[in-house]
Motif scaffolding. Structure first.
Motif, PDB file in Angstrom:
ATOM      1  N   ALA A 126      41.575  67.565  30.550  1.00  0.00           N
ATOM      2  CA  ALA A 126      40.414  68.455  30.515  1.00  0.00           C
ATOM      3  C   ALA A 126      39.577  68.326  31.785  1.00  0.00           C
ATOM      4  O   ALA A 126      39.048  69.321  32.292  1.00  0.00           O
ATOM      5  CB  ALA A 126      39.561  68.144  29.282  1.00  0.00           C
ATOM      6  N   LEU A 127      39.457  67.111  32.316  1.00  0.00           N
ATOM      7  CA  LEU A 127      38.732  66.949  33.580  1.00  0.00           C
ATOM      8  C   LEU A 127      39.407  67.725  34.701  1.00  0.00           C
ATOM      9  O   LEU A 127      38.739  68.366  35.530  1.00  0.00           O
ATOM     10  CB  LEU A 127      38.656  65.458  33.928  1.00  0.00           C
ATOM     11  N   GLU A 128      40.726  67.660  34.739  1.00  0.00           N
ATOM     12  CA  GLU A 128      41.466  68.418  35.754  1.00  0.00           C
ATOM     13  C   GLU A 128      41.262  69.914  35.575  1.00  0.00           C
ATOM     14  O   GLU A 128      41.072  70.650  36.556  1.00  0.00           O
ATOM     15  CB  GLU A 128      42.941  68.059  35.654  1.00  0.00           C
ATOM     16  N   ASP A 129      41.274  70.394  34.309  1.00  0.00           N
ATOM     17  CA  ASP A 129      41.064  71.819  34.053  1.00  0.00           C
ATOM     18  C   ASP A 129      39.645  72.254  34.433  1.00  0.00           C
ATOM     19  O   ASP A 129      39.447  73.368  34.947  1.00  0.00           O
ATOM     20  CB  ASP A 129      41.327  72.123  32.577  1.00  0.00           C
ATOM     21  N   ILE A 130      38.657  71.404  34.166  1.00  0.00           N
ATOM     22  CA  ILE A 130      37.277  71.750  34.532  1.00  0.00           C
ATOM     23  C   ILE A 130      37.139  71.857  36.044  1.00  0.00           C
ATOM     24  O   ILE A 130      36.528  72.805  36.565  1.00  0.00           O
ATOM     25  CB  ILE A 130      36.304  70.705  33.957  1.00  0.00           C
ATOM     26  N   ALA A 131      37.692  70.886  36.766  1.00  0.00           N
ATOM     27  CA  ALA A 131      37.631  70.942  38.232  1.00  0.00           C
ATOM     28  C   ALA A 131      38.346  72.174  38.761  1.00  0.00           C
ATOM     29  O   ALA A 131      37.850  72.863  39.675  1.00  0.00           O
ATOM     30  CB  ALA A 131      38.246  69.662  38.819  1.00  0.00           C
ATOM     31  N   SER A 132      39.522  72.502  38.191  1.00  0.00           N
ATOM     32  CA  SER A 132      40.265  73.684  38.633  1.00  0.00           C
ATOM     33  C   SER A 132      39.501  74.968  38.324  1.00  0.00           C
ATOM     34  O   SER A 132      39.437  75.888  39.155  1.00  0.00           O
ATOM     35  CB  SER A 132      41.640  73.698  37.962  1.00  0.00           C
ATOM     36  N   GLY A 133      38.880  75.048  37.135  1.00  0.00           N
ATOM     37  CA  GLY A 133      38.121  76.237  36.783  1.00  0.00           C
ATOM     38  C   GLY A 133      36.910  76.444  37.675  1.00  0.00           C
ATOM     39  O   GLY A 133      36.614  77.571  38.103  1.00  0.00           O
ATOM     40  N   LEU A 134      36.184  75.362  37.968  1.00  0.00           N
ATOM     41  CA  LEU A 134      35.021  75.482  38.851  1.00  0.00           C
ATOM     42  C   LEU A 134      35.444  75.878  40.262  1.00  0.00           C
ATOM     43  O   LEU A 134      34.748  76.670  40.931  1.00  0.00           O
ATOM     44  CB  LEU A 134      34.269  74.151  38.883  1.00  0.00           C
ATOM     45  N   GLU A 135      36.567  75.370  40.737  1.00  0.00           N
ATOM     46  CA  GLU A 135      37.053  75.737  42.067  1.00  0.00           C
ATOM     47  C   GLU A 135      37.429  77.214  42.111  1.00  0.00           C
ATOM     48  O   GLU A 135      37.115  77.922  43.086  1.00  0.00           O
ATOM     49  CB  GLU A 135      38.252  74.862  42.429  1.00  0.00           C
ATOM     50  N   SER A 136      38.095  77.707  41.056  1.00  0.00           N
ATOM     51  CA  SER A 136      38.448  79.135  41.009  1.00  0.00           C
ATOM     52  C   SER A 136      37.198  79.997  40.954  1.00  0.00           C
ATOM     53  O   SER A 136      37.130  81.057  41.609  1.00  0.00           O
ATOM     54  CB  SER A 136      39.325  79.407  39.778  1.00  0.00           C
ATOM     55  N   LEU A 137      36.187  79.565  40.193  1.00  0.00           N
ATOM     56  CA  LEU A 137      34.939  80.326  40.130  1.00  0.00           C
ATOM     57  C   LEU A 137      34.247  80.355  41.485  1.00  0.00           C
ATOM     58  O   LEU A 137      33.692  81.389  41.890  1.00  0.00           O
ATOM     59  CB  LEU A 137      34.031  79.698  39.072  1.00  0.00           C
ATOM     60  N   ARG A 138      34.288  79.243  42.200  1.00  0.00           N
ATOM     61  CA  ARG A 138      33.681  79.218  43.541  1.00  0.00           C
ATOM     62  C   ARG A 138      34.374  80.199  44.474  1.00  0.00           C
ATOM     63  O   ARG A 138      33.707  80.924  45.243  1.00  0.00           O
ATOM     64  CB  ARG A 138      33.764  77.805  44.106  1.00  0.00           C
ATOM     65  N   HIS A 139      35.715  80.266  44.438  1.00  0.00           N
ATOM     66  CA  HIS A 139      36.449  81.210  45.287  1.00  0.00           C
ATOM     67  C   HIS A 139      36.078  82.644  44.958  1.00  0.00           C
ATOM     68  O   HIS A 139      35.860  83.476  45.865  1.00  0.00           O
ATOM     69  CB  HIS A 139      37.953  81.002  45.123  1.00  0.00           C
ATOM     70  N   LEU A 140      35.984  82.973  43.667  1.00  0.00           N
ATOM     71  CA  LEU A 140      35.641  84.346  43.281  1.00  0.00           C
ATOM     72  C   LEU A 140      34.228  84.724  43.729  1.00  0.00           C
ATOM     73  O   LEU A 140      33.990  85.844  44.186  1.00  0.00           O
ATOM     74  CB  LEU A 140      35.774  84.503  41.772  1.00  0.00           C
ATOM     75  N   ILE A 141      33.272  83.782  43.573  1.00  0.00           N
ATOM     76  CA  ILE A 141      31.897  84.090  43.987  1.00  0.00           C
ATOM     77  C   ILE A 141      31.824  84.258  45.495  1.00  0.00           C
ATOM     78  O   ILE A 141      31.135  85.164  46.014  1.00  0.00           O
ATOM     79  CB  ILE A 141      30.951  82.979  43.490  1.00  0.00           C
TER      80      ILE A 141
END
Length: 510
Positions: A126-141
């Motif tokens: 879950a920690l890996e998924d949270i880090a991956s999700g936040l990174e993807s959100l940063r790229h989109l923003i």
């Protein structure tokens, strides 16, 4: 709308004598709901249910279905599909389906049983998924800032997944740490099973803590970076979600958007509080790390207690029975009084200052028979006050006693350091070669021996571990079974199987 009494009747079938029978029927209807089957006949329920042997008769099933319909779990309607004559028409035949309340009750029971059966876990994935999700959100923003429009649908999908993963992580971590204490109740466990469980749990906690430390900083940096930019994204997502709101006036639409926007901000605040400090409150991840670290010595303490029981240490009741036999063996009352004083530490109570006019201070060790009589004021019985009214007693100067106590503590600390320096030579030494040990050296030796033996699962196992205070490293290697060691101490001779003992200071203590 269901009332409280009606809702309670939906669970009535769980509290009756034939609860298992009713649950078999409701399981059939729950499965039919998952298979998109609308209605069932009694003979279909009889054929599909997982009945305990022997199987019931169709009349019993009909009665149970009718009762479930009375309680509101099922709805019934006449079955006219198989009518071939007038007598068949007047014979009661029904089709049954889950009612709205019965469907809600089954959903609640399903969640209830899943929660009971679920084993909480610390989710490094879950920690890996949270880090991956936040990174993807940063790229989109970042891409939306440079492009003309933002991909709101993609951001919405990422945030939904992020919230789901984070809620699972927080819920499972809380349940796991709350259940660690219950898992450590090892008093009745078999020794080898306990040792294996201890090693698996410690490895599990250390792996999670290392992954939490490694990923927490990166996740915190991403959250800090996104916090100033994510509010506008929440407004766009709230507007997207509010499109599906039931028709109403424009004001209701605006209120729904604001409600959803505040809900997303609250979720983000929870995620931020997990990895970043909030005022004086530390991050929840730090509290989880501290709780996981505290579980390791707690487990080691349970193992040490179990090893003490395995070594044959008596319990309190056995001690009192032995003491009773000693009292029975006393030949005179004087011997019995001496035994009672030694066993229960009954000492004179001269420290109760009931005679403030005494010319000299008597030490607490003074016997009542040797000391002058106490003058007890009648006010003690009449008013509950021992001292008469008047000026307060003079404050005694305790500087000499404090200096003596400090000197004694310093001397004791010096002796403990000397004992530690003697034993922690860093060289392998046989127990039989230790020679005579003074009181402090022997006390230190016993504490080190207890910590080392807490790790031992068999008499021939070589033990290597660090002490609880982190100052010393111990290694004990058993020698031949016939070998024997004797250590002379002021309290007597300590003897046992000989070991090769290596005690050294750790790098942190040097």
């Amino acid at each position: 709308m269901l009332t409280t009494n009606t809702a309670a009747e939906l669970f009535q079938h769980l509290n009756v004598e034939k609860a298992a029978f009713y649950r078999c029927i409701m399981d059939v209807f729950a499965a039919a709901k998952r298979q998109y089957r609308l209605q069932l006949r009694p003979d279909e329920v009889l054929a599909e249910a997982d009945w305990p042997s022997p199987s019931p008769r169709i009349e019993e099933v009909n009665g149970a279905l009718a009762q479930l319909a009375v309680w509101g779990n099922l709805e019934s309607q006449p079955d006219t599909a198989r009518v071939s004559s007038l007598s068949d028409f007047y014979r009661a035949r029904f089709l049954y389906r889950l009612s709205h309340g019965g469907e809600a009750a089954e959903a609640g029971l399903s969640v209830f049983f899943q929660t009971l059966r679920r084993r909480a876990q610390l989710q490094t994935v879950a920690l890996e998924d949270i880090a991956s999700g936040l990174e993807s959100l940063r790229h989109l923003i970042d891409e939306s800032a440079s492009a003309e429009g933002a991909d709101v649908a993609k951001m919405h999908e990422i945030l939904r997944d992020l919230v789901r993963v984070f809620e699972d992580l927080a819920e499972n971590a809380q349940a796991f740490m709350a259940g660690v204490a219950r898992s450590l109740e090892l008093q009745q466990a078999e020794a080898n099973t306990v040792i294996a469980y201890k090693r698996r749990l410690i490895d599990y906690l250390e792996r999670f803590m290392s992954d939490l430390v490694r990923r927490s900083d990166g996740i915190a940096q991403l959250i800090e970076y996104l916090s100033s930019r994510v509010d506008a994204v929440f407004l766009q997502i709230a507007a997207r979600e509010a499109r599906d709101t039931a028709p109403g006036d424009a004001q209701n639409q605006t209120d729904e958007e604001m409600r959803r926007w505040r809900a997303w901000r609250e979720r983000w605040k929870g995620l931020r509080g997990w990895f970043l400090a909030t005022g004086a409150e530390p991050p929840q991840a730090e509290l989880l790390r501290a709780r996981a670290r505290a579980a390791i010595p707690q487990l080691l303490g349970a193992i040490a207690a179990m090893n003490e029981r395995r070594s044959g240490r008596s319990d309190r009741s056995a001690d009192f029975r032995t003491l009773a036999r000693w009292f029975a063996a006393c030949e005179t009352e004087s011997q019995a009084h001496r035994m009672a004083r030694a066993a229960f530490a009954l000492q004179p109570a001269r420290h109760f200052s009931l005679n403030p006019q005494a010319e000299e201070d008597l030490p607490p060790s003074t016997s009542w028979a040797d000391a002058p009589p106490l003058q007890i004021s009648p006010r003690l019985r009449e008013y509950g006050e021992a001292a008469p009214r008047g000026a307060l007693a003079r404050v005694r100067d305790r500087s000499a006693e404090r200096a003596l106590m400090a000197q004694q503590l310093a001397e004791e600390s010096r002796q403990v350091d000397a004992a530690r320096q003697r034993l922690a030579s860093g060289r392998p030494t046989r127990l039989s070669e230790l020679g005579d040990l003074d009181t402090h050296a022997f006390g230190l030796f016993l504490s080190l021996l207890a910590e080392a033996l807490a790790e031992q699962s068999s008499p021939d196992q070589t033990i290597e571990r660090q002490t609880g205070d982190g100052l010393l490293q111990i290694r004990m290697e058993p020698l031949d079974r016939g070998s024997w060691a004797h250590i002379s101490t002021p309290a007597g001779v300590f003897s046992g199987r000989d070991h090769l003992l290596t005690i050294a200071f750790t790098q942190e203590s040097i």
